[in-house]
Motif scaffolding. Structure first.
Motif, PDB file in Angstrom:
ATOM      1  N   GLU A   1       0.897  -1.074  -0.137  1.00  0.00           N
ATOM      2  CA  GLU A   1       0.186   0.134  -0.087  1.00  0.00           C
ATOM      3  C   GLU A   1       0.893   1.346  -0.045  1.00  0.00           C
ATOM      4  O   GLU A   1       1.825   1.440   0.832  1.00  0.00           O
ATOM      5  CB  GLU A   1      -1.028  -0.071   1.139  1.00  0.00           C
ATOM      6  CG  GLU A   1      -1.688   0.974   1.143  1.00  0.00           C
ATOM      7  CD  GLU A   1      -2.717   1.234   2.572  1.00  0.00           C
ATOM      8  OE1 GLU A   1      -3.854   0.833   2.357  1.00  0.00           O
ATOM      9  OE2 GLU A   1      -2.330   1.525   3.524  1.00  0.00           O
ATOM     10  N   ILE A   2       0.692   2.022  -0.945  1.00  0.00           N
ATOM     11  CA  ILE A   2       1.451   3.207  -1.020  1.00  0.00           C
ATOM     12  C   ILE A   2       0.541   4.371  -0.678  1.00  0.00           C
ATOM     13  O   ILE A   2      -0.221   4.527  -1.415  1.00  0.00           O
ATOM     14  CB  ILE A   2       1.961   3.368  -2.543  1.00  0.00           C
ATOM     15  CG1 ILE A   2       2.820   2.184  -3.072  1.00  0.00           C
ATOM     16  CG2 ILE A   2       3.025   4.683  -2.628  1.00  0.00           C
ATOM     17  CD1 ILE A   2       3.207   2.036  -4.529  1.00  0.00           C
ATOM     18  N   ARG A   3       1.050   5.217   0.261  1.00  0.00           N
ATOM     19  CA  ARG A   3       0.109   6.346   0.592  1.00  0.00           C
ATOM     20  C   ARG A   3       0.806   7.651   0.492  1.00  0.00           C
ATOM     21  O   ARG A   3       2.084   7.908   0.773  1.00  0.00           O
ATOM     22  CB  ARG A   3      -0.173   6.215   2.356  1.00  0.00           C
ATOM     23  CG  ARG A   3      -0.616   4.943   2.637  1.00  0.00           C
ATOM     24  CD  ARG A   3      -0.547   4.361   4.282  1.00  0.00           C
ATOM     25  NE  ARG A   3      -0.940   3.466   4.781  1.00  0.00           N
ATOM     26  CZ  ARG A   3      -0.985   3.028   6.158  1.00  0.00           C
ATOM     27  NH1 ARG A   3      -0.481   3.819   6.766  1.00  0.00           N
ATOM     28  NH2 ARG A   3      -1.368   1.655   6.260  1.00  0.00           N
TER      29      ARG A   3
ATOM     30  N   VAL B   1       4.903  28.127  -4.762  1.00  0.00           N
ATOM     31  CA  VAL B   1       4.247  28.905  -5.853  1.00  0.00           C
ATOM     32  C   VAL B   1       4.601  27.977  -7.253  1.00  0.00           C
ATOM     33  O   VAL B   1       3.571  28.143  -7.838  1.00  0.00           O
ATOM     34  CB  VAL B   1       5.135  30.093  -5.512  1.00  0.00           C
ATOM     35  CG1 VAL B   1       4.820  30.924  -6.853  1.00  0.00           C
ATOM     36  CG2 VAL B   1       5.002  30.798  -4.484  1.00  0.00           C
ATOM     37  N   LYS B   2       5.645  27.470  -7.321  1.00  0.00           N
ATOM     38  CA  LYS B   2       6.168  26.683  -8.612  1.00  0.00           C
ATOM     39  C   LYS B   2       6.322  25.076  -8.292  1.00  0.00           C
ATOM     40  O   LYS B   2       6.439  24.498  -9.199  1.00  0.00           O
ATOM     41  CB  LYS B   2       7.179  27.238  -8.994  1.00  0.00           C
ATOM     42  CG  LYS B   2       7.322  28.658  -9.542  1.00  0.00           C
ATOM     43  CD  LYS B   2       8.492  29.260 -10.061  1.00  0.00           C
ATOM     44  CE  LYS B   2       8.459  30.601 -10.767  1.00  0.00           C
ATOM     45  NZ  LYS B   2       9.641  30.819 -11.550  1.00  0.00           N
ATOM     46  N   SER B   3       6.263  24.755  -6.918  1.00  0.00           N
ATOM     47  CA  SER B   3       6.697  23.323  -6.691  1.00  0.00           C
ATOM     48  C   SER B   3       5.762  22.596  -5.893  1.00  0.00           C
ATOM     49  O   SER B   3       4.847  23.142  -5.152  1.00  0.00           O
ATOM     50  CB  SER B   3       8.173  23.350  -6.009  1.00  0.00           C
ATOM     51  OG  SER B   3       8.037  24.014  -4.680  1.00  0.00           O
ATOM     52  N   LEU B   4       6.062  21.128  -5.918  1.00  0.00           N
ATOM     53  CA  LEU B   4       5.162  20.507  -5.111  1.00  0.00           C
ATOM     54  C   LEU B   4       5.832  19.437  -4.499  1.00  0.00           C
ATOM     55  O   LEU B   4       6.901  18.820  -5.220  1.00  0.00           O
ATOM     56  CB  LEU B   4       4.178  19.523  -6.074  1.00  0.00           C
ATOM     57  CG  LEU B   4       2.856  18.946  -5.457  1.00  0.00           C
ATOM     58  CD1 LEU B   4       1.931  19.749  -4.714  1.00  0.00           C
ATOM     59  CD2 LEU B   4       2.346  18.300  -6.601  1.00  0.00           C
ATOM     60  N   THR B   5       5.860  19.250  -3.369  1.00  0.00           N
ATOM     61  CA  THR B   5       6.629  17.914  -2.447  1.00  0.00           C
ATOM     62  C   THR B   5       5.511  16.975  -2.019  1.00  0.00           C
ATOM     63  O   THR B   5       4.624  17.364  -1.428  1.00  0.00           O
ATOM     64  CB  THR B   5       7.247  18.901  -1.192  1.00  0.00           C
ATOM     65  OG1 THR B   5       8.256  19.645  -1.841  1.00  0.00           O
ATOM     66  CG2 THR B   5       8.077  17.714  -0.536  1.00  0.00           C
ATOM     67  N   ILE B   6       6.044  15.938  -2.368  1.00  0.00           N
ATOM     68  CA  ILE B   6       4.944  14.628  -1.983  1.00  0.00           C
ATOM     69  C   ILE B   6       5.767  13.708  -1.018  1.00  0.00           C
ATOM     70  O   ILE B   6       6.754  13.330  -1.409  1.00  0.00           O
ATOM     71  CB  ILE B   6       4.585  14.048  -3.254  1.00  0.00           C
ATOM     72  CG1 ILE B   6       3.816  15.312  -4.109  1.00  0.00           C
ATOM     73  CG2 ILE B   6       3.316  12.980  -3.039  1.00  0.00           C
ATOM     74  CD1 ILE B   6       3.536  14.414  -5.657  1.00  0.00           C
ATOM     75  N   GLU B   7       4.967  13.377   0.039  1.00  0.00           N
ATOM     76  CA  GLU B   7       5.647  12.216   0.822  1.00  0.00           C
ATOM     77  C   GLU B   7       4.912  10.720   0.344  1.00  0.00           C
ATOM     78  O   GLU B   7       3.759  10.997  -0.048  1.00  0.00           O
ATOM     79  CB  GLU B   7       5.418  12.594   2.388  1.00  0.00           C
ATOM     80  CG  GLU B   7       6.253  13.514   2.952  1.00  0.00           C
ATOM     81  CD  GLU B   7       6.247  13.326   4.142  1.00  0.00           C
ATOM     82  OE1 GLU B   7       5.170  12.915   4.861  1.00  0.00           O
ATOM     83  OE2 GLU B   7       6.983  14.378   5.070  1.00  0.00           O
ATOM     84  N   TYR B   8       5.746   9.770   0.485  1.00  0.00           N
ATOM     85  CA  TYR B   8       5.142   8.407   0.124  1.00  0.00           C
ATOM     86  C   TYR B   8       5.515   7.539   1.358  1.00  0.00           C
ATOM     87  O   TYR B   8       6.983   7.246   1.567  1.00  0.00           O
ATOM     88  CB  TYR B   8       5.871   7.819  -1.311  1.00  0.00           C
ATOM     89  CG  TYR B   8       5.602   8.983  -2.332  1.00  0.00           C
ATOM     90  CD1 TYR B   8       4.690   8.301  -3.372  1.00  0.00           C
ATOM     91  CD2 TYR B   8       6.513   9.803  -2.580  1.00  0.00           C
ATOM     92  CE1 TYR B   8       4.418   9.131  -4.530  1.00  0.00           C
ATOM     93  CE2 TYR B   8       6.065  10.672  -3.804  1.00  0.00           C
ATOM     94  CZ  TYR B   8       5.361  10.327  -4.654  1.00  0.00           C
ATOM     95  OH  TYR B   8       5.042  11.280  -5.677  1.00  0.00           O
ATOM     96  N   ASP B   9       4.597   6.906   1.724  1.00  0.00           N
ATOM     97  CA  ASP B   9       5.045   5.928   2.808  1.00  0.00           C
ATOM     98  C   ASP B   9       4.411   4.365   2.084  1.00  0.00           C
ATOM     99  O   ASP B   9       3.227   4.283   1.667  1.00  0.00           O
ATOM    100  CB  ASP B   9       3.974   6.036   3.995  1.00  0.00           C
ATOM    101  CG  ASP B   9       4.531   7.446   4.837  1.00  0.00           C
ATOM    102  OD1 ASP B   9       5.644   7.256   4.990  1.00  0.00           O
ATOM    103  OD2 ASP B   9       3.649   8.225   4.980  1.00  0.00           O
TER     104      ASP B   9
END
Length: 143
Positions: A78-80, A88-96
């Protein structure tokens, strides 16, 4: 309060080493696949073609992953996915990454919203309002 997008994927044989353990490089592919599924859940795509033939896309600026327990051939992971930050220009995503109650790994990826026009260098742009709104809506779903 943020909302977590979840997806499931089975570890395939070709993703493992001779011991049947997932090769570390595949976790980066898993993160990207989960990201694509998240965008599809928002009725978007990672490559958004514009009416003028140009494209809005999300090149990676950084990616990291730390491992806590091995994953094996045949495991259901399972990837959360959680949006950590909308800049403003970027997106930071965490994955568990989880297998049942066992945490397998934790990853993070930072992408930048860019405009691509054929024959010109890519250009970072502010995240368009319509994209910001879809991400915001996904983080605060109505009940």
């Amino acid at each position: 309060m943020s909302c977590t997008f979840k997806t499931i994927r089975r570890v395939e044989f070709h993703e493992t080493d001779m011991a049947g353990i997932v090769h570390f490089s595949n976790f980066y592919k898993y993160m990207e696949q989960a990201e694509h599924e998240y965008y599809r859940s928002l009725d978007m795509t990672i490559v958004d073609k514009q009416p003028d033939g140009s494209v809005i896309g999300w090149p990676r600026v950084s990616a990291q992953c730390s491992f806590e327990s091995p994953a094996f051939y045949g495991d259901l992971l399972e990837i959360r996915l959680t949006i950590e930050r909308v800049g403003v220009k970027s997106l930071t995503i965490e994955y568990d990454f989880w297998r049942d109650e066992t945490k397998i790994a934790k990853g993070r990826m930072k992408t930048v919203c860019c405009h691509f026009t054929h024959g010109e260098p890519m250009k970072s742009i502010e995240i368009p309002e319509w994209i910001q709104q879809k991400i915001e809506d996904s983080q605060h779903p109505t009940t």
